[in-house]
Motif scaffolding. Structure first.
Motif, short mmCIF file in Angstrom:
data_model
loop_
_atom_site.label_atom_id
_atom_site.label_comp_id
_atom_site.label_asym_id
_atom_site.label_seq_id
_atom_site.Cartn_x
_atom_site.Cartn_y
_atom_site.Cartn_z
N ASN A 183 90.26 -18.85 -25.81
CA ASN A 183 91.07 -17.67 -26.08
C ASN A 183 90.90 -16.64 -24.97
OD1 ASN A 183 88.58 -16.20 -26.70
ND2 ASN A 183 88.58 -17.38 -28.61
N ASP A 241 83.75 -4.35 -39.75
CA ASP A 241 84.23 -5.54 -40.45
C ASP A 241 83.93 -6.79 -39.64
OD1 ASP A 241 86.04 -4.40 -38.59
OD2 ASP A 241 87.59 -5.80 -39.24
N THR A 242 84.05 -7.94 -40.28
CA THR A 242 83.78 -9.21 -39.63
C THR A 242 84.85 -9.49 -38.58
OG1 THR A 242 82.77 -10.07 -41.64
CG2 THR A 242 83.45 -11.68 -39.98
N LEU A 243 84.39 -9.87 -37.41
CA LEU A 243 85.32 -10.11 -36.31
C LEU A 243 85.31 -11.59 -35.95
CD1 LEU A 243 84.45 -7.03 -34.07
CD2 LEU A 243 86.50 -7.34 -35.46
N ASP A 244 86.28 -12.32 -36.48
CA ASP A 244 86.41 -13.71 -36.08
C ASP A 244 87.36 -13.79 -34.89
OD1 ASP A 244 88.90 -13.23 -37.18
OD2 ASP A 244 88.58 -14.49 -38.94
N ASP A 245 87.55 -14.98 -34.36
CA ASP A 245 88.37 -15.14 -33.16
C ASP A 245 89.79 -14.64 -33.37
OD1 ASP A 245 86.25 -16.24 -31.86
OD2 ASP A 245 86.91 -18.32 -32.03
N SER A 258 90.95 -12.31 -35.47
CA SER A 258 91.06 -10.84 -35.55
C SER A 258 90.83 -10.19 -34.19
CB SER A 258 90.05 -10.30 -36.58
OG SER A 258 88.72 -10.62 -36.23
#
Length: 365
Positions: free
Chosen positions: A212, A261-265, A267
């Motif tokens: 990414n 907050d949770t930061l996944d790929d 988001s």
């Protein structure tokens, strides 16, 4: 007219007028003696067998490139120039390239075209890489290759410090770019009037393909942090980045660093996409102008230099020199556009060949 006021305008323009010698329409060499002196100044002693063989070698290389790679019709190059036996003395090319005889107009133009191509070959094949290719490749590529780790269990590739698992970045691909051959270098030099052999910086290079956008910048950080590259050796005027502007990237990273907050790929990518859309026309990309490249070719690219150390055998004194190499980094989506568009790459190559033909035979338009 007094001789003191007679100048060769073409040569004067080439020396102090910023005009390339390749683009001179006609030489001014009319005797074999003058041709010998010209060649001696150029770098070849016609009385030395080795130098004479080199000139004929470049003659052959130029003919093959023109007819088989660039697409010059064989009939545009007279048989007497293609056959060494008919030409006899290679200095005759310089004399034909200087002809003032209207009846020899086509011969004069063909001789100039052949000499132009030979000239570029001479410069393309007489650089440090030709003498120290193994040492250059080893010293530049080994630090990169040492950080590429393949997991045979999961069949995944990572960029990481081989001594630790920290800061590992998963890669979708890593490749050493095929070495730019002298033929492709000559075509590039002919196609771009402002290019010089000493300014061909991508003869050697590597390419990273990341999952990414965020990981492309992580790769840059890793290479500097782990001293795979030395950032003071970057050539700033050669950098390109039409993937994502650095200033906007830094703004998004600052925003993300303060989020709880949770930061996944997904988001993270959304945050970058939203910010870029918000900036609109204010977003400024860094793209080194290249008429031949397609607009969809999106990547981060920079040229760095490596101080190469040579230790000759036989007790000779060691010496060092800088040699450039290219690093390309792109994300998955950008790489897929390249893979799905081979026709665009072919169009890129044909634009180069067309420009090279026009440079060799400018009078044909």
């Amino acid at each position: 007219m007094p001789q003191r006021f007679i100048f060769d305008s073409s040569i004067l323009s080439s020396v102090v007028g910023g005009y390339s010698a390749i683009d001179i329409a006609k030489l001014n060499i009319h005797t074999l003696e003058a041709a010998s002196s010209f060649l001696l100044s150029y770098g070849f002693d016609i009385t030395q067998k080795e130098d004479l063989e080199k000139l004929w070698y470049y003659h052959r290389r130029a003919l093959v490139l023109m007819t088989e790679k660039i697409g010059v019709p064989p009939e545009d190059i007279p048989e007497q120039f293609r056959d060494p036996k008919q030409l006899g003395d290679i200095r005759q090319l310089l004399i034909f390239a200087s002809s003032q005889n209207q009846g020899e107009s086509q011969l004069q133009k063909a001789a100039c075209a052949l000499i132009r191509c030979m000239h570029v070959f001479v410069h393309a094949e007489n650089d440090l890489f030709s003498s120290f290719s193994e040492e250059i490749q080893s010293q530049i590529l080994t630090p990169f290759q040492d950080c590429i780790v393949y997991d045979g269990t999961t069949h995944r590739t990572f960029l990481k410090d081989p001594k630790t698992d920290q800061d590992a970045i998963e890669l979708l691909g890593f490749e050493v770019k095929p070495f730019k051959t002298s033929s492709s270098t000559v075509i590039k030099l002919l196609a771009k009037p402002d290019a010089l052999a000493m300014k061909i910086f991508d003869k050697l290079g590597v390419r990273f393909v990341t999952r990414n956008l965020f990981d492309t910048f992580q790769v840059v950080r890793f290479l500097v942090k782990e001293n795979v590259i030395s950032f003071p050796h970057i050539m700033p005027d050669q950098s390109s980045n039409n993937l994502y502007p650095v200033d906007i990237f830094m703004q998004v990273c600052d925003d993300l660093a303060h989020r709880l907050d949770t930061l996944d790929d997904a988001s993270i990518q959304t945050a970058f996409d939203q910010k870029l859309a918000e900036m609109g026309d204010k977003a400024k990309f860094l793209r080194k102008e290249n008429f031949f490249s397609g607009q969809d070719y999106r990547f981060i690219k920079f040229i760095s230099r490596k101080l190469i150390h040579i230790k000759p055998q036989g007790g000779k004194e060691a010496f060092s020199f800088f040699y450039p190499f290219e690093v390309q980094i792109m994300d998955q989506s950008a790489h897929q556009r390249i893979l799905s568009g081979p026709s665009e790459h072919q169009a890129y190559k044909e634009r180069q060949r067309s420009a090279a033909r026009k440079r060799l035979f400018p009078e044909q338009g």
